[in-house]
Write a protein that holds these residues in place. Structure first.
Motif, PDB file in Angstrom:
ATOM      1  N   GLY A 176      24.106  15.374  17.982  1.00 16.53           N
ATOM      2  CA  GLY A 176      23.874  13.945  17.504  1.00 16.53           C
ATOM      3  C   GLY A 176      23.737  12.961  18.674  1.00 16.53           C
ATOM      4  N   LEU A 177      24.073  13.564  19.888  1.00 20.79           N
ATOM      5  CA  LEU A 177      24.258  12.447  21.203  1.00 20.79           C
ATOM      6  C   LEU A 177      22.972  12.959  21.945  1.00 20.79           C
ATOM      7  CD1 LEU A 177      28.103  12.748  21.613  1.00 20.79           C
ATOM      8  CD2 LEU A 177      26.853  10.441  21.125  1.00 20.79           C
ATOM      9  N   GLN A 178      22.939  12.099  23.015  1.00 22.33           N
ATOM     10  CA  GLN A 178      21.571  12.436  23.747  1.00 22.33           C
ATOM     11  C   GLN A 178      22.085  13.053  25.026  1.00 22.33           C
ATOM     12  OE1 GLN A 178      19.826   8.798  24.750  1.00 22.33           O
ATOM     13  NE2 GLN A 178      19.410   8.346  22.611  1.00 22.33           N
ATOM     14  N   GLN A 223      32.979  13.254  23.721  1.00 24.59           N
ATOM     15  CA  GLN A 223      31.662  12.492  23.094  1.00 24.59           C
ATOM     16  C   GLN A 223      31.802  10.970  23.244  1.00 24.59           C
ATOM     17  OE1 GLN A 223      33.613  13.512  19.396  1.00 24.59           O
ATOM     18  NE2 GLN A 223      32.012  15.282  18.960  1.00 24.59           N
ATOM     19  N   ALA A 224      33.164  10.267  23.558  1.00 22.45           N
ATOM     20  CA  ALA A 224      33.015   8.773  24.045  1.00 22.45           C
ATOM     21  C   ALA A 224      32.411   8.707  25.366  1.00 22.45           C
ATOM     22  CB  ALA A 224      34.775   8.524  24.052  1.00 22.45           C
ATOM     23  N   THR A 225      32.586   9.815  26.288  1.00 24.12           N
ATOM     24  CA  THR A 225      32.113   9.570  27.463  1.00 24.12           C
ATOM     25  C   THR A 225      30.404   9.584  27.511  1.00 24.12           C
ATOM     26  OG1 THR A 225      34.020  10.786  28.414  1.00 24.12           O
ATOM     27  CG2 THR A 225      32.064  10.395  30.063  1.00 24.12           C
ATOM     28  N   LEU A 226      30.081  10.243  26.882  1.00 23.64           N
ATOM     29  CA  LEU A 226      28.509  10.616  26.682  1.00 23.64           C
ATOM     30  C   LEU A 226      28.223   9.276  26.000  1.00 23.64           C
ATOM     31  CD1 LEU A 226      26.365  12.760  27.211  1.00 23.64           C
ATOM     32  CD2 LEU A 226      26.659  13.670  25.055  1.00 23.64           C
ATOM     33  N   LYS A 227      28.571   8.747  25.004  1.00 25.04           N
ATOM     34  CA  LYS A 227      28.187   7.484  24.377  1.00 25.04           C
ATOM     35  C   LYS A 227      28.397   6.447  25.306  1.00 25.04           C
ATOM     36  CE  LYS A 227      30.179   8.284  19.799  1.00 25.04           C
ATOM     37  NZ  LYS A 227      31.526   7.847  19.225  1.00 25.04           N
ATOM     38  N   LEU A 228      29.095   6.548  26.346  1.00 23.94           N
ATOM     39  CA  LEU A 228      29.323   5.255  27.071  1.00 23.94           C
ATOM     40  C   LEU A 228      28.056   5.381  28.342  1.00 23.94           C
ATOM     41  CD1 LEU A 228      33.039   4.970  27.769  1.00 23.94           C
ATOM     42  CD2 LEU A 228      31.631   3.252  27.013  1.00 23.94           C
ATOM     43  N   LEU A 229      27.815   6.566  28.407  1.00 26.74           N
ATOM     44  CA  LEU A 229      26.731   6.863  29.581  1.00 26.74           C
ATOM     45  C   LEU A 229      25.214   6.570  28.752  1.00 26.74           C
ATOM     46  CD1 LEU A 229      27.960  10.257  31.310  1.00 26.74           C
ATOM     47  CD2 LEU A 229      27.857   8.208  32.174  1.00 26.74           C
ATOM     48  N   VAL A 284      22.063   6.083  30.806  1.00 29.26           N
ATOM     49  CA  VAL A 284      21.765   7.412  31.660  1.00 29.26           C
ATOM     50  C   VAL A 284      22.067   8.615  30.424  1.00 29.26           C
ATOM     51  CG1 VAL A 284      23.291   8.973  32.954  1.00 29.26           C
ATOM     52  CG2 VAL A 284      22.629   6.655  33.645  1.00 29.26           C
ATOM     53  N   VAL A 285      21.060   9.256  30.375  1.00 24.55           N
ATOM     54  CA  VAL A 285      21.148  10.576  29.595  1.00 24.55           C
ATOM     55  C   VAL A 285      21.342  11.803  30.649  1.00 24.55           C
ATOM     56  CG1 VAL A 285      19.706  12.375  28.091  1.00 24.55           C
ATOM     57  CG2 VAL A 285      19.271   9.670  28.141  1.00 24.55           C
ATOM     58  N   PRO A 286      22.639  12.369  30.565  1.00 19.72           N
ATOM     59  CA  PRO A 286      23.063  13.151  31.616  1.00 19.72           C
ATOM     60  C   PRO A 286      22.751  14.661  31.108  1.00 19.72           C
ATOM     61  CG  PRO A 286      24.947  12.634  30.295  1.00 19.72           C
ATOM     62  CD  PRO A 286      23.942  11.804  29.702  1.00 19.72           C
ATOM     63  N   VAL A 287      22.688  15.522  32.141  1.00 25.50           N
ATOM     64  CA  VAL A 287      22.603  16.782  31.671  1.00 25.50           C
ATOM     65  C   VAL A 287      23.806  17.345  31.331  1.00 25.50           C
ATOM     66  CG1 VAL A 287      22.023  18.992  32.965  1.00 25.50           C
ATOM     67  CG2 VAL A 287      20.989  17.165  33.614  1.00 25.50           C
TER      68      VAL A 287
END
Lengths: 147, 374
Positions: free
Chosen positions: B121-123, B154-160, B165-168
């Protein structure tokens, strides 16, 4: 040659190990690659023991202990169920799959159940294929050449 | 490896400042870095190698902060541990060496992990400029059950994602090997370093973000010692603070609870990042952010270093620090290292010396993601 999975079993002294004994006395067949470590109670089995077995290349690990409510130390088998649940999660993340680890209830009088459970586990492991972390064992010829 | 046992290599002047600030010595007066350095200077390095002392050190680097002659006690401990390991005198690490077993398993190149379940559900991408190094967070959920750990990821990915930024994320990423390195298992560490650098290079990433202070230190400094890195490593706090300054990320800034900050050793004393997390907390909690008495270089250790020591001393240290946090009137103690959170969480969840009510330990990314204004 057909693939024979290596299975490590932790059997509790009071139920699982006595069940294995019963299966032996009744001359029931179960896989020879099933190696048993006797522990006083499944509560003794630490997550690190299980993971170490997989690190060393075992294809499956089975914990065989008392029925719930029959534990000689009251709650050892309930603790073991908790441990198994968490280690299964680790195995999933690692990509080995949770089915390589299971916990079974076999009482001291259930020799046939022991043989059935172990045979069923072996069949499942054969279908799954070997543990990817397994180090290839040297063949007899290679071993001889080393000597 | 040669032991640094001559006075030229160990410029110790026996002033005892290291022992005075040492958190381990605070609880156990028989533990004395100064005393052990004297032994090493007298050429009794072997006695040190065999003893339990070198495994008692928390490697928190407080001694280095106080040392007027820049004696590398922690470096000595590290090299002695490696030597002890080579001679098979390795100390039994906590949790039945669970961390070490996990790392040795991950060092096997034929392992195919399935570790991205948390990111549903996250990018995220498979190729790109940015790489998010999750570390062992997906494993910790089943190892240390006092807290959820993938919530940090999950929180880090949301912030990114909020920062554009869509990280690998990669299934081929492995543990950074931090515990192996600090417990003397250089061989496994080198294998993990090689595999990780290859995995990151394969995605074409030029910038690696971590949300763990230990991963950050290991990737940035210890991997660079192994080989030249084809990428740059940043901790998520540096990035979030920068984006908050630029206005890319906006926070509500109306926290209902008081917040205080615990400096992890790897981010603070080892890598010198003190201001970025404070900037974020000021943006997130505003006036409700208060400091403890011992901060920045003076912050005490969470009590466990590299899983090689966890005993009664640890519990006293943790109690001391948590009471200090409680003393500021805060209900949340924030840290930037998931391991600090594990150790404090373990203390709060287990059997505290006396109950500490209304205090939780959270990761900075969690409270920043909660306060994010979208």
């Amino acid at each position: 040659m057909s693939y024979e999975p290596d299975i490590l079993g932790f059997a509790c002294n009071w139920c699982g190990y006595a069940g294995a004994d019963g299966a032996g006395q009744a001359k029931l067949q179960y896989p020879t690659n099933f190696r048993i470590i006797r522990v006083m109670c499944l509560g003794r089995v630490d997550p690190s023991f299980i993971l170490r077995a997989f690190e060393d290349g075992y294809d499956g690990v089975a914990l065989i202990g008392c029925h719930i409510g029959d534990c000689h130390y009251v709650s050892g088998n309930i603790n073991a169920q908790d441990v198994v649940k968490h280690v299964q999660g680790i195995l999933d993340t690692m990509g080995l799959g949770r089915a390589r680890l299971r916990i079974e209830e076999v009482s001291s009088a259930e020799g046939p159940v022991f043989a059935r459970v172990v045979n069923a586990f072996k069949d499942e492991l054969v279908a799954m294929g070997p543990n990817p972390l397994k180090v290839a064992k040297p063949t007899f010829a290679q071993e001889e050449a080393q000597l | 490896m040669s032991k640094p046992v001559t006075s030229a290599e160990l410029p110790c002047i026996q002033c005892n400042k290291c022992t005075h600030v040492c958190p381990q010595n605070m609880i156990d007066p028989t533990f004395s870095p100064r005393g052990y350095l004297l032994k090493a200077l007298m050429g009794e390095g072997e006695a040190l190698e065999a003893g339990p002392e070198i495994w008692q050190c928390l490697t928190c680097l407080k001694c280095r902060e106080a040392c007027p002659s820049s004696t590398d006690w922690v470096g000595l401990v590290k090299s002695l541990r490696q030597e002890a390991k080579e001679q098979d005198q390795c100390f039994e690490c906590k949790h039945g060496r669970l961390m070490q077993i996990l790392q040795r398993m991950m060092a096997n190149p034929s392992l195919k992990q399935d570790r991205l379940g948390w990111a549903e559900g996250l990018q995220y991408a498979e190729q790109g400029e940015w790489f998010y190094f999750t570390g062992c967070l997906p494993y910790f959920d089943n190892m240390f059950t006092a807290n959820s750990h993938t919530s940090i990821a999950q929180a880090t990915l949301k912030l990114l994602n909020a920062g554009g930024v869509v990280p690998v994320l990669s299934n081929d990423e492995r543990c950074c090997g931090y515990e192996c390195l600090w417990n003397g298992d250089k061989e496994t560490f080198s294998k993990l370093a090689k595999l990780n650098i290859e995995a990151i290079a394969a995605t074409g990433a030029k910038k690696v973000v971590t949300s763990c202070a230990e991963c950050f230190r290991t990737l940035k400094s210890d991997y660079a010692e192994e080989q030249e890195l084809p990428f740059e490593v940043v901790h998520s706090v540096t990035l979030i603070a920068e984006w908050a300054r630029e206005g890319k990320l906006r926070f509500k800034g109306d926290a209902e609870t008081g917040v205080t900050y615990h400096d992890p050793c790897r981010l603070g004393r080892y890598e010198g990042i003190y201001d970025a997390p404070r900037e974020i907390l000021k943006a997130v909690a505003g006036e409700r952010f208060t400091e403890m008495a011992r901060i920045k270089g003076d912050a005490i250790c969470c009590g466990v270093g590299n899983f090689s020591n966890c005993d009664a001393n640890t519990k006293f240290l943790q109690h001391d620090r948590l009471m200090e946090a409680k003393g500021t009137g805060s209900e949340v103690m924030v840290t930037t290292c998931p391991k600090c959170r594990i150790h404090y969480g373990c203390y709060l969840d287990g059997r505290p010396i006396e109950p500490i009510d209304n205090l939780v330990v959270k990761d900075i990314t969690e409270i920043a993601a909660e306060a994010l204004e979208l």
